[in-house]
Motif scaffolding. Structure first.
Motif, PDB file in Angstrom:
ATOM      1  N   UNK A 111       0.815  -1.282  -0.096  1.00  0.00           N
ATOM      2  CA  UNK A 111       0.034  -0.076  -0.025  1.00  0.00           C
ATOM      3  C   UNK A 111       0.924   1.302   0.032  1.00  0.00           C
ATOM      4  N   UNK A 112       0.200   2.374  -0.504  1.00  0.00           N
ATOM      5  CA  UNK A 112       0.952   3.766  -0.510  1.00  0.00           C
ATOM      6  C   UNK A 112       1.063   4.094   0.943  1.00  0.00           C
ATOM      7  N   UNK A 113       2.429   4.785   1.234  1.00  0.00           N
ATOM      8  CA  UNK A 113       2.690   5.091   2.729  1.00  0.00           C
ATOM      9  C   UNK A 113       2.827   6.542   2.940  1.00  0.00           C
ATOM     10  N   UNK A 114       2.894   7.304   1.779  1.00  0.00           N
ATOM     11  CA  UNK A 114       3.075   9.000   2.002  1.00  0.00           C
ATOM     12  C   UNK A 114       1.931   9.636   2.695  1.00  0.00           C
ATOM     13  N   UNK A 115       0.857   9.186   2.678  1.00  0.00           N
ATOM     14  CA  UNK A 115      -0.326   9.678   3.323  1.00  0.00           C
ATOM     15  C   UNK A 115      -0.435   9.199   4.939  1.00  0.00           C
ATOM     16  N   UNK A 116       0.208   8.217   4.970  1.00  0.00           N
ATOM     17  CA  UNK A 116       0.168   7.513   6.422  1.00  0.00           C
ATOM     18  C   UNK A 116       0.705   8.322   7.472  1.00  0.00           C
ATOM     19  N   UNK A 117       0.571   7.783   8.770  1.00  0.00           N
ATOM     20  CA  UNK A 117       0.960   8.637   9.971  1.00  0.00           C
ATOM     21  C   UNK A 117       2.341   8.521   9.949  1.00  0.00           C
ATOM     22  N   UNK A 118       3.283   7.330   9.651  1.00  0.00           N
ATOM     23  CA  UNK A 118       4.382   7.206   9.768  1.00  0.00           C
ATOM     24  C   UNK A 118       5.468   8.244   8.974  1.00  0.00           C
ATOM     25  N   UNK A 119       5.021   8.577   7.932  1.00  0.00           N
ATOM     26  CA  UNK A 119       5.737   9.715   6.722  1.00  0.00           C
ATOM     27  C   UNK A 119       5.488  10.850   7.501  1.00  0.00           C
ATOM     28  N   UNK A 120       4.321  11.288   7.816  1.00  0.00           N
ATOM     29  CA  UNK A 120       3.978  12.452   8.439  1.00  0.00           C
ATOM     30  C   UNK A 120       4.907  12.843   9.777  1.00  0.00           C
ATOM     31  N   UNK A 121       4.942  11.799  10.693  1.00  0.00           N
ATOM     32  CA  UNK A 121       5.695  11.813  12.059  1.00  0.00           C
ATOM     33  C   UNK A 121       7.193  11.793  11.628  1.00  0.00           C
ATOM     34  N   UNK A 122       7.810  11.167  10.849  1.00  0.00           N
ATOM     35  CA  UNK A 122       9.034  11.385  10.397  1.00  0.00           C
ATOM     36  C   UNK A 122       9.497  12.704   9.971  1.00  0.00           C
ATOM     37  N   UNK A 174      -0.427  -1.830   7.527  1.00  0.00           N
ATOM     38  CA  UNK A 174      -1.686  -1.158   6.515  1.00  0.00           C
ATOM     39  C   UNK A 174      -2.257   0.109   7.156  1.00  0.00           C
ATOM     40  N   UNK A 175      -2.379   0.038   8.464  1.00  0.00           N
ATOM     41  CA  UNK A 175      -3.061   1.101   9.224  1.00  0.00           C
ATOM     42  C   UNK A 175      -2.055   2.422   9.188  1.00  0.00           C
ATOM     43  N   UNK A 176      -0.875   2.427   9.757  1.00  0.00           N
ATOM     44  CA  UNK A 176      -0.084   3.465  10.201  1.00  0.00           C
ATOM     45  C   UNK A 176       1.131   3.521   9.303  1.00  0.00           C
ATOM     46  N   UNK A 177       1.518   2.425   8.555  1.00  0.00           N
ATOM     47  CA  UNK A 177       2.863   2.664   7.924  1.00  0.00           C
ATOM     48  C   UNK A 177       3.898   2.133   8.732  1.00  0.00           C
ATOM     49  N   UNK A 178       3.643   1.272   9.957  1.00  0.00           N
ATOM     50  CA  UNK A 178       4.629   0.819  10.825  1.00  0.00           C
ATOM     51  C   UNK A 178       5.178  -0.605  10.082  1.00  0.00           C
ATOM     52  N   UNK A 179       6.253  -0.991  10.586  1.00  0.00           N
ATOM     53  CA  UNK A 179       6.938  -2.231  10.285  1.00  0.00           C
ATOM     54  C   UNK A 179       7.109  -2.399   9.031  1.00  0.00           C
ATOM     55  N   UNK A 180       7.672  -1.225   8.131  1.00  0.00           N
ATOM     56  CA  UNK A 180       7.963  -1.396   6.793  1.00  0.00           C
ATOM     57  C   UNK A 180       9.038  -2.257   6.525  1.00  0.00           C
ATOM     58  N   UNK A 181       9.074  -3.124   5.666  1.00  0.00           N
ATOM     59  CA  UNK A 181      10.225  -4.029   5.400  1.00  0.00           C
ATOM     60  C   UNK A 181      11.328  -3.204   5.007  1.00  0.00           C
ATOM     61  N   UNK A 182      12.369  -3.480   5.899  1.00  0.00           N
ATOM     62  CA  UNK A 182      13.688  -2.685   5.361  1.00  0.00           C
ATOM     63  C   UNK A 182      13.617  -1.275   6.015  1.00  0.00           C
ATOM     64  N   UNK A 183      12.885  -0.921   6.862  1.00  0.00           N
ATOM     65  CA  UNK A 183      12.697   0.427   7.620  1.00  0.00           C
ATOM     66  C   UNK A 183      12.703   0.138   9.055  1.00  0.00           C
ATOM     67  N   UNK A 184      12.577  -1.220   9.597  1.00  0.00           N
ATOM     68  CA  UNK A 184      12.599  -1.245  11.090  1.00  0.00           C
ATOM     69  C   UNK A 184      14.067  -1.776  11.248  1.00  0.00           C
ATOM     70  N   UNK A 185      14.928  -0.944  12.061  1.00  0.00           N
ATOM     71  CA  UNK A 185      16.196  -1.208  11.854  1.00  0.00           C
ATOM     72  C   UNK A 185      16.656  -1.570  13.383  1.00  0.00           C
ATOM     73  N   UNK A 186      16.075  -1.609  14.385  1.00  0.00           N
ATOM     74  CA  UNK A 186      16.146  -1.955  15.601  1.00  0.00           C
ATOM     75  C   UNK A 186      14.760  -1.712  16.520  1.00  0.00           C
TER      76      UNK A 186
END
Length: 538
Positions: A79-90, A423-435
């Protein structure tokens, strides 16, 4: 005096009297001492606004940039990510706008290959092998991360100070490291033996504690259920790799493994321990204690066997403990699949690595490379880890009394797992959870899964982790060619040895000679040469 001069004199006198009243009328001491009154008005007091507290950033200062910066990040998600919480919070925290270029997992590798070939790399991407990234790094297409280590306090702490072997193992021949690792993601226990505890208890069969008692338990099950095959597997030829840990010959590079006693690398499939393991499986097969389809069985067929009275023991992922119960509980509420002890002389299971570079996370050598590196470093910090795998406390989630995250917007769902959070927030994106934060739902074990963790951790039933070696390009090429050939040959021999009644000592000796002709000794020598370099660097 003229009328005009008189008027000017009166006006001047009036101004002086007004100034005197404003400046000195309330300061008696000033007037008495004939000192000028302080007519300076103090500046207004500015209210300071406290910077948001985003937790432990590991030494980084937020925001990470002092001007608007956009970083492109190619990532595999549905799914697209740029409109999700994670992109805005970063962006809110770091000042960096991340343009997530998303592609489905099903065609991500194809898209990545096309992108790499075009030379138009995104600022951050993942999915290439370490050997490929080394070549790209030597061509200055991706950055050597450790060249910027002084700007990256979290990378420096984890991979230079606390685990100084990392750059030696994953860097190129000059020690340059081109891939960003993932730290401490794996659970302690993820796979192992499982058994129908309800069936064991019903028939007064004790849980096995070693190889012999495992065999006796299967024999008893066969007596009670003569039409059954007590031990079933869907893992095809991987069963040999899975069980190898119990015989002390397992490892990440199987069928090559590191012998902790002799401190050298060996080809597992020709070792005496492998023959002992094969003899044991052959005994189970000849006595009808293991499903005769264990090399070819499908997942669906295996599921039917394990959820009826056809099979009672298996080896699989621990999530199966609850999945099978949920599938069968309406028909058989007594169904109780539990984690079992390891089988084999060592009594151990595999140890999952704490540092993983298999995702191939890299930063392109472009204008925004420093911003991209700092972003990765922030996401490696405790603050960034919590953001990527938990969310924003007080907004997306809260902790309950037991310290477990609860998501108010998702309370209507029967299960909140990492897929739901992606799906909901953009958390746990593969290759973006580093620790990953260990408080995340990924580590919310069910009662059965927690029992599995506790069993193995409390008894420390883990095989030592093999050293991570660094190979030259030539060695890497040779290993890729030889290991595939040898592993296929080993799997074919292992299968024949178990299934064919005529196979025994003579065939075993012939196999050892055949494996050597295929390069088993040469392959082991490559690993041992690399081990010598590793030891010297240490």
């Amino acid at each position: 005096m003229s009328r005009k001069m008189l008027s000017m004199t009166l006006v001047l006198a009036l101004m002086i009297s007004v100034l005197a009243a404003c400046g000195g009328g309330n300061n008696k001491s000033a007037g008495t001492n004939n000192t000028p009154a302080n007519t300076t008005t103090p500046p207004p007091v500015e209210e300071t606004v406290a910077a948001p507290d985003y937790g432990d950033t590991g030494g980084l200062t937020l925001p990470l940039v002092d001007k608007p910066t956009t970083v492109t990040w190619m990532i595999a998600t549905e799914n697209p990510v740029n409109d999700k919480m994670i992109a805005k919070e970063i962006e809110k925290r770091t000042g960096i706008t991340v343009d997530f270029q998303t592609h489905s997992s099903s065609n991500f590798q194809d898209k990545l290959r096309v992108t790499v070939a075009s030379g138009k790399l995104p600022d951050i991407f993942s999915g290439l092998k370490a050997s490929e990234l080394k070549k790209m790094g030597q061509q200055n297409a991706v950055v050597a991360i450790n060249d910027y280590v002084d700007q990256l306090p979290n990378f420096k702490r984890l991979y230079v100070e606390e685990n100084d072997w990392v750059t030696k193992s994953y860097g190129d021949e000059e020690g340059k490291m081109y891939t960003w690792p993932i730290y401490n993601m794996n659970r302690d226990v993820n796979h192992g033996f499982m058994y129908r505890k309800d069936i064991f208890e019903k028939n007064n069969i004790p849980e096995w504690t070693d190889t012999e008692s495992f065999y006796q338990a299967l024999k008893k099950l066969k007596e009670v259920y003569p039409k059954s095959y007590p031990f079933a597997s869907k893992n095809t030829v991987n069963i040999f790799k899975d069980l190898a840990y119990g015989w002390g010959i397992g490892g990440t590079n199987y069928p090559i493994y590191f012998d902790e006693n002799s401190k050298d690398w060996k080809f597992a499939s020709t070792q005496p321990e492998n023959k002992e393991m094969l003899d044991f499986i052959k005994k189970l097969y000849s006595e009808g204690l293991i499903d005769p389809e264990f090399i070819t069985d499908t997942s669906d067929s295996w599921t039917v066997k394990m959820t009826t009275d056809k099979s009672f023991v298996t080896y699989d992922w621990i999530g199966r403990l609850d999945l099978f119960y949920n599938q069968i509980s309406s028909v058989n509420p007594e169904y109780n699949l539990r984690y079992g002890n390891p089988v084999g002389p060592t009594g151990n299971i595999r140890t999952l690595p704490k540092i993983d570079t298999n995702f191939g996370i890299a930063v392109a050598n472009k204008d925004n490379k420093e911003a991209a590196l700092k972003l990765l470093d922030y996401l490696t910090s405790p603050s960034g880890a919590a953001l990527m795998t938990l969310g924003v406390e007080g907004e997306t989630f809260n902790f309950d009394a037991d310290g477990k995250p609860v998501y108010p917007e998702l309370t209507d769902l029967p299960l909140v797992d990492i897929g739901v959070l992606e799906d909901k927030y953009g958390l746990w994106l593969e290759g973006a959870y580093l620790a990953p934060d260990r408080r995340s739902v990924y580590y919310n074990y069910t009662e059965k899964e927690q029992e599995a963790q506790d069993m193995m951790v409390s008894a420390n039933k883990f095989e030592p982790v093999d050293p991570v070696l660094n190979f030259t390009d030539e060695e890497t090429s040779t290993i890729a060619e030889m290991q595939t050939t040898l592993q296929k040959a080993a799997e074919e021999f292992n299968t024949k040895y178990v299934l064919d009644k005529s196979y025994g000592d003579a065939q075993w000796e012939a196999w050892k000679a055949s494996a050597d002709k295929l390069g088993a000794s040469e392959l082991a020598k490559i690993f041992n040469d690399a081990q010598k370099r590793f030891d010297a660097a240490q």
